[in-house]
Design an enzyme around this catalytic site. Structure first.
Site, short mmCIF file in Angstrom:
data_model
loop_
_atom_site.label_atom_id
_atom_site.label_comp_id
_atom_site.label_asym_id
_atom_site.label_seq_id
_atom_site.Cartn_x
_atom_site.Cartn_y
_atom_site.Cartn_z
N CYS A 53 -63.35 65.75 20.84
CA CYS A 53 -63.40 66.70 21.97
C CYS A 53 -64.71 67.48 21.95
CB CYS A 53 -62.20 67.65 21.92
SG CYS A 53 -62.09 68.63 20.40
N GLN A 70 -51.87 66.68 22.58
CA GLN A 70 -52.86 66.75 23.66
C GLN A 70 -52.27 67.50 24.86
OE1 GLN A 70 -55.89 65.91 23.33
NE2 GLN A 70 -56.02 64.32 21.77
N GLU A 111 -51.86 64.43 8.10
CA GLU A 111 -52.00 65.65 8.90
C GLU A 111 -51.65 66.85 8.02
OE1 GLU A 111 -52.36 68.63 11.35
OE2 GLU A 111 -52.88 66.63 12.09
N ASN A 137 -59.16 61.82 14.56
CA ASN A 137 -59.03 62.65 15.75
C ASN A 137 -59.13 64.12 15.31
OD1 ASN A 137 -58.52 63.59 18.33
ND2 ASN A 137 -56.30 63.41 18.13
#
Length: 209
Positions: free
Chosen positions: A169, A45, A97, A142
């Protein structure tokens, strides 16, 4: 840490395939009590202070609403921010990930902190989730601006997992994904000013079946 990334062709991709490390191995960013290790090509971030608030909110909400969660998945985990903050005795947490460098970063931090019950896997989040035999107690997602998409949203809807924590986001793709998971209802939400003086933000939503 200093590195040079080589992008050999003109294309709409931020990073090329080759990374030349000039100095150091990782950059450590202190986020709450966690010293997150960052390697090249690892997502993190952009606003550290707001990211710290994001991870604190996630930890507090999980403690309040899903404190009994014993198995947790952190999909699109980056360098492990959510997974490392949600680690707890008796809890098994798996971070997933696609960036191998980010997974190395997450494993380095977990080892340095002496945390047990944590596993980090290099894989596409959707492909990995759909290949599992059963669902955990809590799934953290996320994703990038495109959201989690129909395949993962559909799997979460069918999975029976009682809790989903969604960090987004992009409100448009968040709304689309939530509409595809009608059995999971929002019970907490918070907007965080991750990008001050712009129209961008981070939204955190806790869903309960």
């Amino acid at each position: 840490m200093v590195s040079v990334n080589l992008q050999p062709e003109h294309k709409a991709v931020l990073e090329g395939p080759d990374e030349v490390v000039l100095h150091g191995e990782t950059l450590t960013m202190q986020v709450n009590e966690v010293g997150l290790h960052l390697r090249p090509q690892s997502f993190f971030q952009t606003n550290t202070e707001v990211a710290a608030g994001l991870y604190r909110a996630a930890r507090d909400w999980v403690a309040e609403h899903a404190g009994d969660a014993r198995r947790v998945w952190d999909l699109y985990c980056g360098v492990g921010g959510f997974a490392l903050h949600l680690a707890a005795p008796g809890r098994r947490t798996t971070g997933v990930e696609v960036s191998a460098e980010a997974i190395v970063s997450a494993r380095t931090t977990a080892t340095e902190l002496g945390l047990s019950g944590l596993e980090f896997v290099t894989a596409d989040a959707t492909t990995w989730a759909l290949a599992q035999d059963d669902a955990p107690d809590l799934v953290v997602v996320n994703p990038p601006r495109r959201g989690i998409g129909a395949d993962l949203a559909g799997w979460l809807e069918r999975s029976g997992t009682p809790y989903v924590l969604y960090s987004s986001c992009n409100a448009q793709t968040l709304a689309r994904d939530l509409a595809a998971m009608p059995s999971l209802r929002p019970v907490r939400a918070q907007l965080l000013d991750m990008f001050p003086q712009t129209g961008h933000y981070e939204a955190l939503v806790l869903l309960v079946r």
